[in-house]
Design an enzyme around this catalytic site. Structure first.
Site, PDB file in Angstrom:
ATOM      1  N   GLU A 125      41.636  29.478  40.383  1.00  0.00           N
ATOM      2  CA  GLU A 125      40.787  29.639  41.808  1.00  0.00           C
ATOM      3  C   GLU A 125      41.165  28.334  41.577  1.00  0.00           C
ATOM      4  OE1 GLU A 125      37.420  32.407  41.520  1.00  0.00           O
ATOM      5  OE2 GLU A 125      37.705  32.334  40.134  1.00  0.00           O
TER       6      GLU A 125
ATOM      7  N   HIS B  66      53.540  44.325  50.695  1.00  0.00           N
ATOM      8  CA  HIS B  66      51.889  45.062  51.228  1.00  0.00           C
ATOM      9  C   HIS B  66      50.820  45.519  50.025  1.00  0.00           C
ATOM     10  CE1 HIS B  66      54.649  45.661  55.345  1.00  0.00           C
ATOM     11  NE2 HIS B  66      55.645  46.383  53.290  1.00  0.00           N
TER      12      HIS B  66
ATOM     13  N   SER C 161      29.699  32.931  33.448  1.00  0.00           N
ATOM     14  CA  SER C 161      29.657  32.408  34.478  1.00  0.00           C
ATOM     15  C   SER C 161      27.847  32.309  34.057  1.00  0.00           C
ATOM     16  CB  SER C 161      29.186  33.595  35.241  1.00  0.00           C
ATOM     17  OG  SER C 161      27.307  34.238  35.639  1.00  0.00           O
TER      18      SER C 161
ATOM     19  N   LYS D  74      30.853  37.929  32.507  1.00  0.00           N
ATOM     20  CA  LYS D  74      31.562  37.302  32.934  1.00  0.00           C
ATOM     21  C   LYS D  74      32.472  36.614  33.064  1.00  0.00           C
ATOM     22  CE  LYS D  74      32.378  38.218  37.291  1.00  0.00           C
ATOM     23  NZ  LYS D  74      31.700  37.094  38.561  1.00  0.00           N
TER      24      LYS D  74
END
Ligand code: ARG
Length: 473
Positions: free
Chosen positions: A289, A155, A276, A282
């Protein structure tokens, strides 16, 4: 004039040509189409359906066409609809009207089914090979992290500590099953539909088995209607590809989470991360992804193919031309993801201390306190209740279990003695799971060995089957 123009009185509407043509995408099949035609023409002459010299002329012509297409010197045109008619047209341009004998005893319907199977055979090998490389990278990370403990989750809540090696090998087994599914599908893909004709077979005395053997098929499709009608082998591939994508996507999700500041368990190599355009600080896990994101298109192709086939009467229907783009795109999507995956996994930095620190700051050793009490003959249900109280007390006092003094422990149960501190140490907790498949170091080592055997088995399969495919070209 179209190859089939004889019964028509006027040219096709331009929009119809554009709409029905498949050459823009099925040119990917050129190599397989010509392989199939070479085997077919050889059989035609062996069966004395055409003369040996005509067969030779046609075979040489086909080879010339193949070189031209490969060099980008051939004009493939929508006027000739698809790769099959383009190749035939180029052949006739090359060798003259004798080229028109190639299509004797054959239809584009059995031809396209053949091309698809030849293409897929090669794709099964390439994708299995790339998957093995992912397995090897995961295996390597596992081997290097046999002492790395991190929280295991259920979970997405810290549950019990596990070895990072254990976590990596979980994926090894998942991807191994994916390889098994691909290699198992080989026996269904590797059947020759050639000779089924348009649907009913052919009146020429052809030898289907001869062609099948020449192309290294394991046999022929036994029923001509089935041979030209079904694309279940494409659906099966797309389904297997969907499972691969799902497994990749789950691992990607973990990589994304683990590389966040909140987890801080890994750092992906600079070469496999992106920045970025606005925020200079970043470092994004874009590859993970995007692999996760591309799962959508693979599932989409599976649904698309299933839906296209649903309700089609036997035998061939033009709907089936829709079998190609999804399959090609799936193969390319997987190839792209898998080629990146192995080096991305291999180069990722595993932050062992951070992982260990996370384990030290949680209650994931609570089960072990309960198990300890069970060892002192307390029924598990009672032990569970006692430990629940201990955990609650610890949370209220801003402590972890190992921070409690013996006196504090004993307030909850007099059964607890000072050996509890050894029992609750993260490594001890891990090694207590000394059961087959468990996270204890020796058990994980067993899993590593088992995984090695499976990798070896896959490599053997790839080698023998790659030889089959190479022998055919
Ligand atoms: N381009 C067609 C396809 O991909 C080839 C088979 C066409 N057959 C036919 N009878 N129109 O499905």
């Amino acid at each position: 004039m179209k190859l089939w123009g004889g019964r028509f009185t006027k040219p096709t509407n331009q929009l119809v040509d554009e709409y029905t043509a498949s050459i823009s995408f099925d040119q990917k099949l050129a190599k397989y189409d010509i392989q199939g035609s070479l085997a077919h023409v050889d059989m035609l002459s062996k069966c004395r359906i055409i003369s040996e010299s005509d067969a030779k002329t046609i075979a040489n012509g086909l080879k010339a066409v193949a070189s031209k297409i490969e060099a980008g010197d051939a004009v493939l045109s929508e006027d000739n609809e698809d790769i099959h008619m383009n190749v035939e047209k180029l052949l006739i341009d090359e060798v003259g009207t004798v080229g028109g004998k190639l299509h004797t005893g054959r239809s584009r319907n059995d031809q396209v089914a053949l091309d698809m199977r030849l293409y897929l055979r090669e794709a099964l090998i390439t994708i299995s090979q790339l998957l093995v490389e992912v397995l090897q990278a995961l295996h390597k990370q596992a081997k290097a992290n046999l002492d790395t403990v991190l929280p295991g989750y259920t979970h997405l809540q810290r549950a019990q500590p596990v070895l990072f090696a254990h976590h990596m090998i979980a994926y090894v087994f998942m991807f191994q099953r994916d390889i098994e599914r691909l290699t198992d599908s080989w026996k269904r893909v590797n059947k020759s539909p050639l000779g089924a004709g348009a649907l009913a077979g052919t009146s020429f005395p052809i030898d289907r088995h001869y062609v099948a053997e020449k192309l290294h098929f394991d046999g022929i499709c036994e029923n001509s209607l089935d041979a030209v009608s079904d694309r279940d082998f494409v659906v099966e591939f797309l389904s297997n590809a969907s499972l691969i994508s799902m497994h990749l996507s789950r691992l990607c999700e973990e990589l994304v989470q683990w590389s966040s500041a909140e987890f801080n368990f890994i750092e992906l190599d600079d070469a496999f991360s992106t920045g970025s355009s606005m925020m200079p600080q970043k470092k994004n896990p874009d590859v993970a992804e995007l692999v996760r994101g591309k799962t959508g298109r693979v599932y989409g192709h599976l649904m698309g193919m299933l839906t296209t086939l649903k309700g089609l009467p036997l035998a061939y229907n033009k709907d089936m031309q829709e079998d190609k783009e999804g399959m090609f795109d799936t193969v390319e999507t997987l190839k792209g993801a898998l080629a990146l995956f192995a080096p991305m996994i291999e180069t990722m930095q595993v932050k062992k201390e951070e992982m260990y620190a996370a384990v030290a700051k949680d209650y994931s050793n609570a089960t072990d306190l309960a198990d300890y009490l069970v060892g002192k003959d307390l029924p598990f249900r009672e032990a569970h209740a006692v430990v629940g109280q201990v955990v609650l007390y610890s949370i209220q006092h801003n402590m972890y279990l190992l921070d409690l003094s013996l006196e504090e422990f004993q307030q909850f149960s007099p059964l607890i003695a000072k050996d509890i501190y050894d029992v609750l140490a993260p490594k001890a907790v891990v090694n207590a799971r000394n059961v087959a498949g468990g996270t204890a170091k020796n058990r994980v080592e067993d899993q590593l060995t088992a995984a090695e055997g499976l990798i070896k088995k896959s490599l053997d399969w790839i080698q023998t089957h790659a030889e089959i495919v190479e022998g055919q070209s």
